[in-house]
Write an enzyme that holds these catalytic residues in place. Structure first.
Site, PDB file in Angstrom:
ATOM      1  N   ASP A 275     -23.807 -13.097 -40.706  1.00 60.08           N
ATOM      2  CA  ASP A 275     -24.100 -11.667 -40.589  1.00 60.08           C
ATOM      3  C   ASP A 275     -23.250 -10.870 -41.572  1.00 60.08           C
ATOM      4  O   ASP A 275     -22.463 -11.429 -42.337  1.00 60.08           O
ATOM      5  CB  ASP A 275     -23.905 -11.181 -39.143  1.00 60.08           C
ATOM      6  CG  ASP A 275     -22.514 -11.472 -38.617  1.00 60.08           C
ATOM      7  OD1 ASP A 275     -21.533 -11.159 -39.337  1.00 60.08           O
ATOM      8  OD2 ASP A 275     -22.387 -12.001 -37.496  1.00 60.08           O
TER       9      ASP A 275
ATOM     10  N   LYS B 180     -26.771  -7.384 -38.920  1.00 59.64           N
ATOM     11  CA  LYS B 180     -27.214  -6.246 -38.109  1.00 59.64           C
ATOM     12  C   LYS B 180     -26.309  -5.057 -38.400  1.00 59.64           C
ATOM     13  O   LYS B 180     -25.089  -5.179 -38.469  1.00 59.64           O
ATOM     14  CB  LYS B 180     -27.165  -6.581 -36.613  1.00 59.64           C
ATOM     15  CG  LYS B 180     -28.106  -7.709 -36.202  1.00 59.64           C
ATOM     16  CD  LYS B 180     -28.174  -7.865 -34.705  1.00 59.64           C
ATOM     17  CE  LYS B 180     -26.896  -8.421 -34.112  1.00 59.64           C
ATOM     18  NZ  LYS B 180     -26.672  -9.809 -34.477  1.00 59.64           N
TER      19      LYS B 180
ATOM     20  N   MET C 139     -15.964  -1.183 -33.753  1.00 57.54           N
ATOM     21  CA  MET C 139     -17.170  -0.429 -34.146  1.00 57.54           C
ATOM     22  C   MET C 139     -17.071   1.013 -33.672  1.00 57.54           C
ATOM     23  O   MET C 139     -18.024   1.583 -33.130  1.00 57.54           O
ATOM     24  CB  MET C 139     -18.430  -1.105 -33.588  1.00 57.54           C
ATOM     25  CG  MET C 139     -18.611  -2.536 -34.089  1.00 57.54           C
ATOM     26  SD  MET C 139     -19.860  -3.478 -33.185  1.00 57.54           S
ATOM     27  CE  MET C 139     -18.977  -3.849 -31.657  1.00 57.54           C
TER      28      MET C 139
END
Length: 476
Positions: A249, A271, A384
């Protein structure tokens, strides 16, 4: 070659060690591990040797060397603190055709003792022919990372199945191909991870197979760490080098991707917020499908697979479909970024606990236990958290956290792009808006952040070509 590399069987054989210092201790330890019966001759012993003299396989003669000490020995080591005595032992041993090693005097030796990597029954010896013992030790240290401790167990398995494999495959070429695939596939990995019963079961299936006996599809769920390739584990690197397919990823740094086996197939499933190359359910099914096709599948994930990495969801699918897998932990972003940012996550005076939470927005809100996150004497790390930073700042202050609480936002930590935005709850938004950071980012809230100002010795070296950032001390 300057010397013929051989391995001597000295089990229960009489061997002489003359000397009681640190060098004698090191050489005696090698002989002891090889099962020798040791005649130790020295008036005095260093403290490290004293506990060994009571062992049944060691006879200590507390006196200087005598010529008769060489009688009936299979091998001799001269390591006294007197070079003339050592030279005399060497000469006597050579005259009696006894192999002799004389410490730091290569001209008086008939053999030298190499640096050893012991994974019994696998043993690797490294020698520079006495040119540089330090270099030999450095090479051994490099090799240590390439020879896992499980190689000894793997050799035991090979010994137990050797005759059966010989009976199963008449042609030597077929036997060699079988062992090549077994020793680089699922059987070996089960041994390395300590699942010995599963390894035996896999060997039984391989021997009983009518067609290709080695269809050992498996998934390696590997944590790639926060970005610096130097933070990979030995096990992660080994699996990266033997995978057929790598599924990765966007959080995996390019220098780490470049370390994967060169001919492996690469599948990107990155993603981003509101932009998914492949949904998680599709990734789960992809891993299962590739493994069923017989591939060794490397699922490479940033940080640690089990800390906001959805690793649990992926192995849940694999387990349900009976697909073998193993999980290799990685250094999670909180630990790596805080370390490279000079911020201790815990400190006796400031933070007695640390909490990891996700700052990823869902349905426009952050459903977190704000009263708990607002408690004093702790560090809170938001993964995040860039998009939700205004909410984080607002909610913490609403629940009683002081506007002066230190905050650090770390951009692309541990890489050459690392940048730290330091401030407080009252001004961090302004600082971020003035110079928008590039994701991924990590948000650290707590009194420990201000310790970074005291840790003025902390610096980093950056190598853009390698994509690595390394913490160092001043002047290093």
């Amino acid at each position: 070659m300057e010397y013929l590399p051989i391995f001597l069987d000295v089990k229960n054989q009489p061997c002489l060690v003359a000397g009681g210092g640190p060098i004698a201790h090191r050489k005696l330890e090698n002989l002891r591990r090889a099962g020798a019966h040791i005649r130790l001759v020295s008036p005095r012993l260093v403290p490290e040797l004293e506990p060994l003299v009571g062992l049944p396989q060691i006879d200590w003669h507390q006196r200087p060397f005598e010529d008769s000490d060489l009688d009936d020995v299979r091998l001799a080591v001269a390591a006294t603190d007197d070079r003339d005595v050592n030279r005399r032992i060497g000469a006597l041993a050579r005259a009696a055709n006894v192999p002799v090693n004389v410490a730091d005097q290569p001209a008086d030796c008939t053999f030298i003792m190499p640096s050893v990597i012991d994974r019994s029954p696998v043993v690797v010896a490294v020698s520079t022919g006495s040119a540089s013992p330090v270099l030999a030790r450095m090479i051994r240290a490099r090799l240590e990372s390439l020879v896992p401790a499980g190689y000894g167990r793997l050799a035991d398995l090979c010994s137990r199945y050797r005759d059966r494999v010989k009976d199963r495959f008449v042609r030597q070429r077929d036997r060699r191909r079988f062992w090549d695939q077994v020793l680089q596939g699922g059987v070996a990995e089960r041994v390395f991870s300590g699942h010995l019963e599963e390894a035996d079961a896999a060997m039984e299936r391989a021997l009983a197979a009518d067609g290709d006996p080695t269809d050992m599809g498996e998934v390696y769920l590997v944590g790639a760490g926060p970005g610096d390739p130097d933070l990979l584990t030995f096990r992660a690197l080994r699996l990266m080098q033997q995978a057929d397919v790598v599924v990765y990823d966007r959080l995996v740094a390019k220098p780490i991707i470049d370390m994967v086996r060169r001919d492996a197939e690469h599948i990107y499933v990155g993603k981003q917020r509101n932009q998914h190359t492949m949904r998680q359910e599709e990734i789960n099914r992809l891993l299962a499908r590739l493994a069923k096709q017989g591939h060794r599948v490397l699922r490479l994930k940033g940080g640690d697979p089990f800390i906001f990495g959805r690793g649990g969801e992926e192995i849940d699918t694999l387990a349900a479909e009976g697909i073998p897998f193993q999980v290799v932990p990685g250094i999670t972003a909180a630990s790596g970024c805080a370390c490279y940012g000079g911020i201790p996550l815990t400190h006796r005076d400031h933070a007695q606990s640390v909490t990891f939470v996700t700052g990823h927005l869902k349905d426009g809100s952050m459903n977190l236990n704000w009263p708990q996150l607002a408690q004093p004497n702790q560090t809170v790390v938001f993964y995040m958290g860039l998009v939700g930073l205004p909410i984080i700042v607002d909610r913490l202050q609403q629940h009683g956290v002081s506007p002066d609480m230190p905050v650090a936002l770390i951009q692309q930590g541990t890489t050459h792009m690392q940048k730290i935005y330091a401030g407080t709850l009252s001004n961090i938004i302004e600082r971020v808006q003035a110079d928008p950071p590039e994701p991924p980012t990590l948000v650290i809230v707590g009194e420990v952040v201000k310790l970074r100002e005291k840790l003025g010795w902390f610096t980093t070296t950056r190598d853009p070509a390698q994509g690595a950032t390394t913490p160092v001390l001043p002047g290093a």
